[in-house]
Enzyme design. Structure first.
Site: not given
Ligand code: 13P
Length: 262
Positions: A12-14, A104, A106, A174, A180, A220, A241-242
């Site tokens: 997920n590149w956000k 998600h 967010e 999640e 994050g 994470s 994510g990251g």
């Molecule tokens: P991180 O891997 O950066 O914690 O993000 C997880 C995430 O929200 C994937 O959708």
């Protein structure tokens, strides 16, 4: 009945990487995986770029015969019409998207997405031939008040209500506190929620659906902890994510089978 579920590692590149950066990234990731002789049939790879990148990703994936799936990070509950700023599932299908992230944390937190909105989006995705990746997870306060699984289970129950039993879905667990934060859940914690989530699928969509549906862990995830999650019986992949924005880290996560057991 034992059904082998193909593990899915999804990035997920956000809100990161514009369309030019996306082209370069997808090409480099593909080279890294091809160099490492990655077998895409044994671990599926998917990326979730911003909407504005999707046409470019489609072009490079088709042109270079890249075996990644890709999808959007959100979809409208509506098919078309006067919904300024929204993107229809029909448009995503036309761009070759196989998947779409829905609900998600967010989106739930910053855009007011309720369980009911998530459910409507899941239905729209299925209607347009997209596999919804239904995201659920508890906050630190939920964890304290209700334990780990109550909120994700309740979220999934609403998301699946009224869905055709044959619908293909993916579920991503999640925990909000792990996203994050650098503080991933333990593999045991992930399993303790993934197992009841699979029971919800069994109850609402049948045993066959439960046996074939992939449940991902997200929060994470990195190259050093992926192998532990993948050893759990009800965890079938990761939503990253990251670390999905770094070629070396993401390709190491995808190639976790090389370091499982290490
Ligand atoms: P991180 O891997 O950066 O914690 O993000 C997880 C995430 O929200 C994937 O959708």
């Amino acid at each position: 009945m034992v059904v082998a579920r193909t593990p899915l590692i999804a990035g997920n590149w956000k809100m990161n990487l514009d369309h030019l950066q996306a082209i370069a990234f997808v090409q480099k990731l593909d080279w890294a995986l091809k160099d490492a002789k990655h077998d895409f049939a044994s671990v599926e790879v998917a990326v979730f770029p911003p909407f504005t990148d999707l046409r470019s990703v489609q072009t490079i994936v088709n042109g270079d015969k890249i075996e990644f799936a890709y999808g959007a990070q959100d979809v409208s509950a509506h098919d078309s019409g006067a919904y300024t700023g929204e993107v229809s599932g029909a448009f995503l299908s036309a761009l070759g998207c196989g998947y779409v992230l829905i609900g998600h944390s967010e989106r739930r937190q910053y855009h007011g997405e309720t369980d009911e909105i998530v459910a409507a989006k899941v239905k729209a995705a299925v209607k347009h031939g997209l596999v919804p990746v239904i995201c659920v997870g508890e906050t630190a306060e939920d964890l304290e008040a209700h334990g780990a699984s109550a909120v994700p289970v309740a979220q999934l129950e609403v998301a699946l209500a009224g869905l055709p039993k044959k619908a293909d879905i993916v579920v991503a667990y999640e925990p909000v506190w792990a996203i994050g934060s650098g503080q991933a859940a333990t593999p045991e914690q992930a399993e303790q929620v993934a197992a009841p989530l699979r029971a919800v699928i069994a109850r609402m969509m049948g045993e066959a659906a439960a046996a074939k549906t992939r449940i991902l862990y997200g929060g994470s995830v990195g190259a050093s902890n992926i192998a532990g999650f993948m050893r759990e019986p009800n965890v079938d992949g990761a939503l990253v994510g990251g670390a999905s924005l770094k070629i070396n880290d993401f390709s190491a996560i995808i190639r976790y089978q090389k370091h499982v057991g290490v």
